[in-house]
Scaffold this motif. Sequence first.
Motif, PDB file in Angstrom:
ATOM      1  N   GLY A  35       0.797  -1.223   0.000  1.00  0.00           N
ATOM      2  CA  GLY A  35       0.000   0.000   0.000  1.00  0.00           C
ATOM      3  C   GLY A  35       0.828   1.270   0.000  1.00  0.00           C
ATOM      4  N   SER A  36       2.154   1.161   0.219  1.00  0.00           N
ATOM      5  CA  SER A  36       2.994   2.358   0.208  1.00  0.00           C
ATOM      6  C   SER A  36       3.610   2.553  -1.166  1.00  0.00           C
ATOM      7  N   LEU A  37       3.933   3.774  -1.466  1.00  0.00           N
ATOM      8  CA  LEU A  37       4.570   4.113  -2.741  1.00  0.00           C
ATOM      9  C   LEU A  37       6.076   4.066  -2.578  1.00  0.00           C
ATOM     10  N   GLY A  38       6.781   3.876  -3.685  1.00  0.00           N
ATOM     11  CA  GLY A  38       8.234   3.954  -3.657  1.00  0.00           C
ATOM     12  C   GLY A  38       8.657   5.349  -3.224  1.00  0.00           C
ATOM     13  N   ALA A  39       9.667   5.431  -2.366  1.00  0.00           N
ATOM     14  CA  ALA A  39      10.137   6.720  -1.860  1.00  0.00           C
ATOM     15  C   ALA A  39      10.572   7.615  -3.018  1.00  0.00           C
ATOM     16  N   ALA A  40      10.205   8.895  -2.936  1.00  0.00           N
ATOM     17  CA  ALA A  40      10.553   9.857  -3.984  1.00  0.00           C
ATOM     18  C   ALA A  40      11.827  10.628  -3.652  1.00  0.00           C
ATOM     19  N   ALA A  41      12.365  10.440  -2.446  1.00  0.00           N
ATOM     20  CA  ALA A  41      13.600  11.106  -2.023  1.00  0.00           C
ATOM     21  C   ALA A  41      14.383  10.116  -1.161  1.00  0.00           C
ATOM     22  N   GLU A  42      15.658  10.393  -0.957  1.00  0.00           N
ATOM     23  CA  GLU A  42      16.484   9.503  -0.124  1.00  0.00           C
ATOM     24  C   GLU A  42      15.889   9.412   1.279  1.00  0.00           C
ATOM     25  N   PRO A  43      15.916   8.249   1.886  1.00  0.00           N
ATOM     26  CA  PRO A  43      16.458   7.010   1.349  1.00  0.00           C
ATOM     27  C   PRO A  43      15.472   6.334   0.401  1.00  0.00           C
ATOM     28  N   LEU A  44      15.926   6.050  -0.821  1.00  0.00           N
ATOM     29  CA  LEU A  44      15.100   5.363  -1.808  1.00  0.00           C
ATOM     30  C   LEU A  44      15.037   3.877  -1.457  1.00  0.00           C
ATOM     31  N   ASN A  45      13.993   3.200  -1.925  1.00  0.00           N
ATOM     32  CA  ASN A  45      13.806   1.767  -1.652  1.00  0.00           C
ATOM     33  C   ASN A  45      14.613   0.947  -2.659  1.00  0.00           C
ATOM     34  N   ARG A  46      15.906   0.761  -2.392  1.00  0.00           N
ATOM     35  CA  ARG A  46      16.789  -0.004  -3.283  1.00  0.00           C
ATOM     36  C   ARG A  46      16.627  -1.501  -3.032  1.00  0.00           C
ATOM     37  N   VAL A  47      16.744  -2.294  -4.106  1.00  0.00           N
ATOM     38  CA  VAL A  47      16.626  -3.747  -3.952  1.00  0.00           C
ATOM     39  C   VAL A  47      17.796  -4.271  -3.129  1.00  0.00           C
ATOM     40  N   VAL A  48      17.539  -5.353  -2.396  1.00  0.00           N
ATOM     41  CA  VAL A  48      18.540  -5.967  -1.532  1.00  0.00           C
ATOM     42  C   VAL A  48      19.355  -6.997  -2.307  1.00  0.00           C
ATOM     43  N   ASP A  49      18.699  -7.783  -3.140  1.00  0.00           N
ATOM     44  CA  ASP A  49      19.361  -8.867  -3.859  1.00  0.00           C
ATOM     45  C   ASP A  49      20.084  -8.354  -5.099  1.00  0.00           C
ATOM     46  N   LEU A  50      21.092  -9.109  -5.521  1.00  0.00           N
ATOM     47  CA  LEU A  50      21.875  -8.763  -6.698  1.00  0.00           C
ATOM     48  C   LEU A  50      20.982  -8.735  -7.935  1.00  0.00           C
ATOM     49  N   VAL A  51      21.115  -7.682  -8.724  1.00  0.00           N
ATOM     50  CA  VAL A  51      20.385  -7.535  -9.986  1.00  0.00           C
ATOM     51  C   VAL A  51      21.416  -7.373 -11.088  1.00  0.00           C
ATOM     52  N   SER A  52      21.243  -8.128 -12.165  1.00  0.00           N
ATOM     53  CA  SER A  52      22.140  -8.051 -13.316  1.00  0.00           C
ATOM     54  C   SER A  52      21.294  -7.983 -14.579  1.00  0.00           C
ATOM     55  N   VAL A  53      21.707  -7.142 -15.527  1.00  0.00           N
ATOM     56  CA  VAL A  53      20.953  -6.962 -16.768  1.00  0.00           C
ATOM     57  C   VAL A  53      21.887  -7.106 -17.954  1.00  0.00           C
ATOM     58  N   GLU A  54      21.427  -7.869 -18.950  1.00  0.00           N
ATOM     59  CA  GLU A  54      22.154  -7.965 -20.215  1.00  0.00           C
ATOM     60  C   GLU A  54      21.321  -7.303 -21.299  1.00  0.00           C
ATOM     61  N   ILE A  55      21.969  -6.428 -22.051  1.00  0.00           N
ATOM     62  CA  ILE A  55      21.327  -5.778 -23.191  1.00  0.00           C
ATOM     63  C   ILE A  55      22.187  -6.076 -24.404  1.00  0.00           C
ATOM     64  N   GLY A  56      21.603  -6.747 -25.397  1.00  0.00           N
ATOM     65  CA  GLY A  56      22.343  -7.046 -26.615  1.00  0.00           C
ATOM     66  C   GLY A  56      23.623  -7.801 -26.365  1.00  0.00           C
ATOM     67  N   GLN A  57      23.592  -8.799 -25.514  1.00  0.00           N
ATOM     68  CA  GLN A  57      24.716  -9.692 -25.206  1.00  0.00           C
ATOM     69  C   GLN A  57      25.818  -9.030 -24.395  1.00  0.00           C
ATOM     70  N   GLY A  58      25.593  -7.827 -23.890  1.00  0.00           N
ATOM     71  CA  GLY A  58      26.571  -7.160 -23.034  1.00  0.00           C
ATOM     72  C   GLY A  58      25.958  -6.863 -21.681  1.00  0.00           C
ATOM     73  N   VAL A  59      26.759  -6.963 -20.628  1.00  0.00           N
ATOM     74  CA  VAL A  59      26.262  -6.680 -19.283  1.00  0.00           C
ATOM     75  C   VAL A  59      26.166  -5.165 -19.117  1.00  0.00           C
ATOM     76  N   ALA A  60      24.962  -4.699 -18.800  1.00  0.00           N
ATOM     77  CA  ALA A  60      24.736  -3.267 -18.595  1.00  0.00           C
ATOM     78  C   ALA A  60      25.099  -2.895 -17.161  1.00  0.00           C
ATOM     79  N   ALA A  61      25.575  -1.676 -16.967  1.00  0.00           N
ATOM     80  CA  ALA A  61      25.819  -1.174 -15.616  1.00  0.00           C
ATOM     81  C   ALA A  61      24.469  -0.793 -15.013  1.00  0.00           C
TER      82      ALA A  61
END
Length: 182
Positions: free
Chosen positions: A88-114
Amino acid sequence: MVPLEAATLTGLQKTTVPAIVTTPAGASPAFNFTLSRNAPAIFTKNAAGTGDALAFDAYFKPVSTVGTDAIVVYATGLGPTNPAASTGSLGAAAEPLNRVVDLVSVEIGQGVAAVLYAGLAPGMQGIYQLNLMPNPVLGNALTLWAGNYLSTPVTVPVAAGANVSNATGSIDGLYPASGAMA
């Protein structure tokens, strides 16, 4: 939306929880479904989780071609955040932002994105925002890892000639020699 407080899970742990729909006409029988800590999926233009991802530039305008500039995509199923979010709560609009805890990795076009940011989208409920810096793009596939789970691959628009992952052709003259090379 599954309430964030429905279960506390770690790693690859899963649990089954009941869902009951209650209306003025009464309550439904319990429907059991399985929860895991992560179940990443990328929001797409067709709203089915397939095809083109909803991708935006730094000014939140739709991206016509992914290159080397930062992009923003939206996802679901990235797990718990710090600080913890509540149903029922919204994502924080100012620090501290609700950052994910677990590792997130993204590949775009066969390359790992930062991954510049991964957390609840400010002002939105249950939607995660990923700010990404693509590396050289060699194809149009976009995949997301959250914890130990992989999303269904989706696509992003790339410049003509940049999608080399779907190239076809033939080679003649392999050893032993064949055809005109024999």
